[in-house]
Design a protein around this motif. Structure first.
Motif, PDB file in Angstrom:
ATOM      1  N   ALA A  42     -59.035  41.795  -9.134  1.00 41.45           N
ATOM      2  CA  ALA A  42     -57.658  41.301  -9.055  1.00 41.45           C
ATOM      3  C   ALA A  42     -57.581  39.944  -9.723  1.00 41.45           C
ATOM      4  O   ALA A  42     -58.133  38.976  -9.231  1.00 41.45           O
ATOM      5  N   GLU A  43     -56.899  39.890 -10.868  1.00 44.08           N
ATOM      6  CA  GLU A  43     -57.001  38.677 -11.671  1.00 44.08           C
ATOM      7  C   GLU A  43     -56.315  37.484 -11.027  1.00 44.08           C
ATOM      8  O   GLU A  43     -56.738  36.362 -11.229  1.00 44.08           O
ATOM      9  N   THR A  44     -55.275  37.726 -10.217  1.00 47.54           N
ATOM     10  CA  THR A  44     -54.611  36.567  -9.620  1.00 47.54           C
ATOM     11  C   THR A  44     -55.396  36.009  -8.439  1.00 47.54           C
ATOM     12  O   THR A  44     -55.077  34.958  -7.942  1.00 47.54           O
ATOM     13  N   GLU A  45     -56.406  36.742  -7.981  1.00 45.81           N
ATOM     14  CA  GLU A  45     -57.173  36.236  -6.848  1.00 45.81           C
ATOM     15  C   GLU A  45     -58.562  35.759  -7.276  1.00 45.81           C
ATOM     16  O   GLU A  45     -58.948  34.635  -7.007  1.00 45.81           O
ATOM     17  N   VAL A  46     -59.323  36.660  -7.939  1.00 44.51           N
ATOM     18  CA  VAL A  46     -60.716  36.318  -8.247  1.00 44.51           C
ATOM     19  C   VAL A  46     -60.992  36.364  -9.746  1.00 44.51           C
ATOM     20  O   VAL A  46     -62.074  36.717 -10.172  1.00 44.51           O
ATOM     21  N   VAL A  47     -59.990  36.008 -10.552  1.00 46.59           N
ATOM     22  CA  VAL A  47     -60.094  35.942 -12.009  1.00 46.59           C
ATOM     23  C   VAL A  47     -60.448  37.315 -12.600  1.00 46.59           C
ATOM     24  O   VAL A  47     -59.560  38.068 -12.949  1.00 46.59           O
ATOM     25  N   ALA A  48     -61.726  37.649 -12.728  1.00 49.42           N
ATOM     26  CA  ALA A  48     -62.062  39.003 -13.188  1.00 49.42           C
ATOM     27  C   ALA A  48     -63.128  39.609 -12.300  1.00 49.42           C
ATOM     28  O   ALA A  48     -63.824  40.528 -12.695  1.00 49.42           O
TER      29      ALA A  48
ATOM     30  N   ASP B  33     -55.617  31.058   8.316  1.00 51.37           N
ATOM     31  CA  ASP B  33     -56.051  32.347   8.865  1.00 51.37           C
ATOM     32  C   ASP B  33     -55.530  33.551   8.090  1.00 51.37           C
ATOM     33  O   ASP B  33     -55.434  34.645   8.637  1.00 51.37           O
ATOM     34  N   ARG B  34     -55.182  33.356   6.835  1.00 46.37           N
ATOM     35  CA  ARG B  34     -54.795  34.502   6.025  1.00 46.37           C
ATOM     36  C   ARG B  34     -55.986  34.915   5.173  1.00 46.37           C
ATOM     37  O   ARG B  34     -57.035  34.284   5.198  1.00 46.37           O
ATOM     38  N   TYR B  35     -55.809  35.965   4.383  1.00 44.60           N
ATOM     39  CA  TYR B  35     -56.881  36.429   3.502  1.00 44.60           C
ATOM     40  C   TYR B  35     -56.754  35.796   2.125  1.00 44.60           C
ATOM     41  O   TYR B  35     -55.673  35.367   1.734  1.00 44.60           O
ATOM     42  N   LEU B  36     -57.859  35.799   1.409  1.00 41.39           N
ATOM     43  CA  LEU B  36     -57.834  35.249   0.050  1.00 41.39           C
ATOM     44  C   LEU B  36     -56.824  36.001  -0.814  1.00 41.39           C
ATOM     45  O   LEU B  36     -56.162  35.422  -1.668  1.00 41.39           O
ATOM     46  N   ALA B  37     -56.700  37.306  -0.549  1.00 44.27           N
ATOM     47  CA  ALA B  37     -55.785  38.119  -1.351  1.00 44.27           C
ATOM     48  C   ALA B  37     -54.346  37.669  -1.195  1.00 44.27           C
ATOM     49  O   ALA B  37     -53.514  37.912  -2.062  1.00 44.27           O
TER      50      ALA B  37
END
Lengths: 313, 125, 412
Positions: free
Chosen positions: A204-210, C341-345
């Motif tokens: 997921a690019e908006t969260e963990v880049v690639a 307390d939320r997720y990284l997502a």
């Protein structure tokens, strides 16, 4: 011997597979773009991307484990291609076949995910680590429904060999229609394996880049992307054989055309699915797989067992 | 709650023309009020330098070349195309055009000089 | 906030989720967020100081560039303050035109936000469609003002361009298209299950927290706080127009989405009324170049929330002090609270849900010496010398290069 080498390296092995993978990627991207009312890439875009990546510098992070980092992409690509040789494509025969090769193909398709994990983990970047752990976590969610969906079809044919599945469904036309629910389940699970929306959580690019691919560049990234494309073809070929096993006893040319159409149909379904949904969160994805997909797959298994007990004893 | 709510809209797009504008091949028409590259009419300039005073980025310079004759120098790399100078000019010696493609590889080409001699154009009025 | 042993992941200053540079340091335990540190200042441009160096007319265009999306908001807010100090009676037609442009800007900002939100949750299709439809309002803005962003519409004492009858017809036609599309997006946002799954229950900000942390705009309204400058302290023509302040009781990102798409419908209503009641008359009055001494505070409801400008004049052509408080600054503390307390997502969408505009918010950071208890501010030459020292310790010597550069006058 020479024939087998031709099969492995030229057709329908390595060369054909890679070209077909490029075409498949192009078709996937083009359909995705057209569904979004965009123009989309020109036909040579995947090839151009590949050549561009080959000409780029390979950067190995200083903190990484260089051996594992470099070997993971090759390992992933090799196992995805190997899986292809066990799948009967347009005739009820494959290059290699033995009783139990369904399981082998499924595990050969699992290996790339494992290789992505290893590559991501050993590149030691924070994003890579989170991404690679995510891809393993995701594996536990989609793998079970995928296996159950595919094995339900094998169960009906009463064999663990892909060749005999093909033989069975060729001698019993229209029986494949019993497995449509299994096809839907396997298709959705395949999205998880291919890391596509809604299950593109590991990258997921908006969260963990690639994700696990963050630190990859140059040739190794080209191989990783090629792996995903090849995986898409092999996965679709497996689904096409197991769930749409018709047209296998026809003339090879017609059989080949039907095979291509089947693959493209599955690829366009994948494109369509990833167009109309948003990415799920990891907990939601696991929830979805175990709460909905697995019970549905069990239902399909139960149905197939009943059918088998009644008609195909 | 229904998954794939956009399905119908998305499938309809297959038969629609893409909304993308293929820019370099297919150029867009700018609206009439567009504020693009400036045009200078040296005949009308009286050298009050109001434009220089109001320009937020000092992109415009008016030089006196002779008695009642003025030339304007624009630095396109500084201009923000607000067209305040057009509003400030009491004699309407400045005018925005619809010219947008102003990128240059050579920085010197971004300096545009409207010298008094060159301009043969008669004011439209 | 969190101790050094935690697994910390940097989101920004360069990150695909952020459209502008801003530093977030997130402490994680698995996928769970333990704490967030926010660091502002990566995009500080010193606009407030620059405004003191320029005349009021030049400042209009400078202040307009505080933000790309809400450019009209900032310039109107600034000009309202200047006009109040100068005691100018702005023509009613100008006020109406300002209102119309302001609402068109809100439409384009909210549609842009919808697309960005879609992208943050991996729904690129929504991004493509809402940005495609946003082109309609962009074209309208371009044909009225002459530009797609940075409209340059305001001038002290009125507006620079009039809306002709043909253009008001054009706007009405565009509004019909947009209204139909907005109704569709309301349907999509309230029915598509993956969107609801990703947005509801995420980034909870209770009513009490809104009041405590002083959140503004749609962020506050989605928690049931009826806070809207357009209604509370009407400016421009809002006092004469009828509209509803949209609020929602959900308190989460989903509520903020609903508030924004519903506000679009209100904007269409406002523009239709304003075009119908558009008074005749001049669009601007002549303003003096020198603004008499005085001070004023002006409020404006930008698409992202309440925008506040303070201007102090000293009787010359240039302002004595300009202070900008962009809505994001009011909301940024709430982000920290919402991520607990939320997720990284959830991180990208929670940040995006306040519709952040970091460049507007960024302000000067005073670097303090670590050891001193009282905290001493380091001057620029001292910081420069310190950086040279620091690099020397790392084994890189910049002294020679620095001398070369300062000989050419390129440093300090």
């Amino acid at each position: 011997m020479l024939g087998e080498l031709f099969y492995i390296f030229i057709f329908p092995g390595f060369v054909f597979l890679i070209n077909f993978a490029w075409i498949a990627e192009f078709i996937d991207r083009k359909i995705y773009a057209r569904l979004q009312n965009r123009v989309g890439p020109p036909w040579f875009q995947p090839v151009a991307d590949f050549i561009k990546l080959l000409s780029k510098e390979d950067i190995v992070p200083a903190a990484s484990n260089p051996k594992m980092f470099k070997i993971a992409p090759l390992f992933a690509l090799a196992s995805a291609i190997t899986a292809f040789f066990y799948i009967p494509l347009w005739k009820a025969d494959a290059l290699f076949s033995f009783n139990g090769d369904v399981i082998v193909v499924l595990y050969l398709l699992t290996l790339p995910t494992l290789a992505f994990f290893i590559g991501g983990w050993y590149s030691t970047s924070l994003y890579s680590r989170i991404g690679s752990v995510r891809s393993l976590m995701q594996l536990f969610a989609y793998e079970v429904p995928l296996f159950m969906g595919i094995l339900s079809s094998a169960l009906l044919a009463d064999t663990w060999s892909l060749r005999e599945i093909a033989v069975f469904y060729t001698s019993h036309p229209y029986v494949w229609m019993f497995n449509l629910l299994g096809f839907a389940i396997a298709l959705v699970s395949l999205l998880g394996k291919l890391e596509k929306v809604p299950f593109d959580i590991p990258e997921a690019e908006t969260e963990v880049v690639a994700g696990g691919f963050t630190e990859y560049s140059g040739r190794m990234l080209a191989f990783l992307r090629m792996t995903l494309d090849v995986e898409m073809i092999v996965g679709s070929a497996l689904l096409a054989l197991v769930f749409f096993p018709f047209g296998l006893n026809l003339h090879p040319v017609i059989g080949f055309l039907i095979f291509i159409i089947k693959i493209l149909f599955i690829i366009s379904l994948i494109s369509l699915l990833r167009t109309v949904v948003a990415r799920l969160r990891m907990d939601q994805m696991i929830n979805f797989c175990w709460k909905y997909l697995v019970p549905l797959a069990l239902l399909q298994l139960l149905f197939n067992l009943t059918m088998k007990g009644m008609f195909f004893r | 709650m229904r998954p794939g709510k956009m399905l119908r809209e998305v499938l309809g797009s297959i038969f629609k023309k893409p909304a993308t504008n293929l820019y370099p091949a297919q150029k867009l028409d700018m609206p009439d009020r567009f504020r693009g590259k400036l045009k200078f009419y040296p005949e009308r300039c009286i050298g009050c330098k109001m434009c220089m005073r109001d320009c937020p980025t000092n992109a415009i310079t008016i030089n006196k070349v002779a008695d009642n004759k003025f030339e304007a120098v624009f630095d396109l790399s500084r201009c923000i195309y607000c067209a305040q100078c057009v509003d400030s000019c009491p004699k309407k010696a400045l005018e925005p055009t619809k010219e947008v493609e102003l990128a240059q590889l050579d920085k010197n080409k971004l300096r545009v000089v409207f010298s008094y001699k060159e301009s043969q154009e008669k004011p439209k009025e | 906030m969190h101790n050094s042993k935690d697994f910390k992941i940097p989101i920004g200053p360069q990150h695909p989720a952020l459209k502008e540079p801003e530093g977030f340091s997130v402490a994680l335990k698995g996928e769970k967020i333990l704490g967030v540190d926010i660091r502002l200042g990566y995009n500080h441009r010193g606009i407030e100081k620059a405004a003191e160096e320029r005349t009021y007319i030049q400042d209009i265009y400078l202040i307009e560039r505080v933000c790309g999306i809400c450019s009209h908001s900032h310039s109107t807010c600034f000009i309202q303050a200047v006009e109040e100090i100068a005691g100018l009676a702005v023509p009613r037609r100008a006020l109406y035109i300002r209102t119309i442009i302001g609402e068109l800007e809100r439409i384009h900002s909210h549609l842009l936000w919808l697309g960005v939100a879609g992208h943050e949750i991996g729904f690129d299709t929504l991004l493509m469609y809402s940005w495609r439809d946003r082109e309609v309002v962009m074209d309208i803005l371009a044909s009225i003002t002459g530009n797609r962003v940075n409209y340059g519409m305001n001038t002290i004492g009125g507006v620079r361009r009039d809306i002709s009858p043909e253009q008001s017809q054009e706007i009405l036609i565009a509004l019909d298209i947009l209204e139909e599309r907005t109704k569709y997006y309301i349907e999509v946002a309230t029915q598509e299950s993956t969107i609801i799954k990703r947005l509801s229950g995420v980034g909870i900000l209770s009513r009490e927290d809104v009041l405590r942390l002083d959140a503004v705009g749609p962020t506050a309204r989605a928690s049931g706080v009826k806070r809207d400058v357009r209604a509370d302290d009407p400016y421009a023509a809002y006092g004469e127009l009828e509209f509803k302040v949209i609020t929602d009781e959900r308190c989460d990102v989903y509520g903020r989405t609903v508030v924004r798409v519903k506000e679009l419908m209100e904007s269409y209503k406002i523009i239709r009324q304003a075009l119908k009641n558009l008074p005749d008359g001049p669009i601007a009055i002549k303003a003096p170049r020198k603004i008499p001494a005085g001070e004023a505070l002006s409020r404006y409801e930008a698409p992202r929330g309440e925008d506040v400008h303070y201007v102090r004049a000293n009787g010359t052509e240039k302002p004595d002090r300009v202070k900008v408080r962009a809505p994001t600054l009011a909301n940024i503390q709430a982000v920290k609270h919402m991520l607990r307390d939320r997720y990284l997502a959830d991180m990208p969408i929670v940040i995006a849900a306040i519709d952040p505009c970091f460049s507007c918010t960024d302000r000067l950071i005073a670097l303090k010496e670590q050891e001193s208890a009282t905290g001493k501010i380091i001057s620029w030459p001292a910081l420069h010398a310190y950086s040279l020292e620091w690099y020397k310790k790392q084994g890189i010597d910049f002294t020679a290069l620095n001398k070369k550069l300062s000989a050419k006058g390129l440093t300090g």
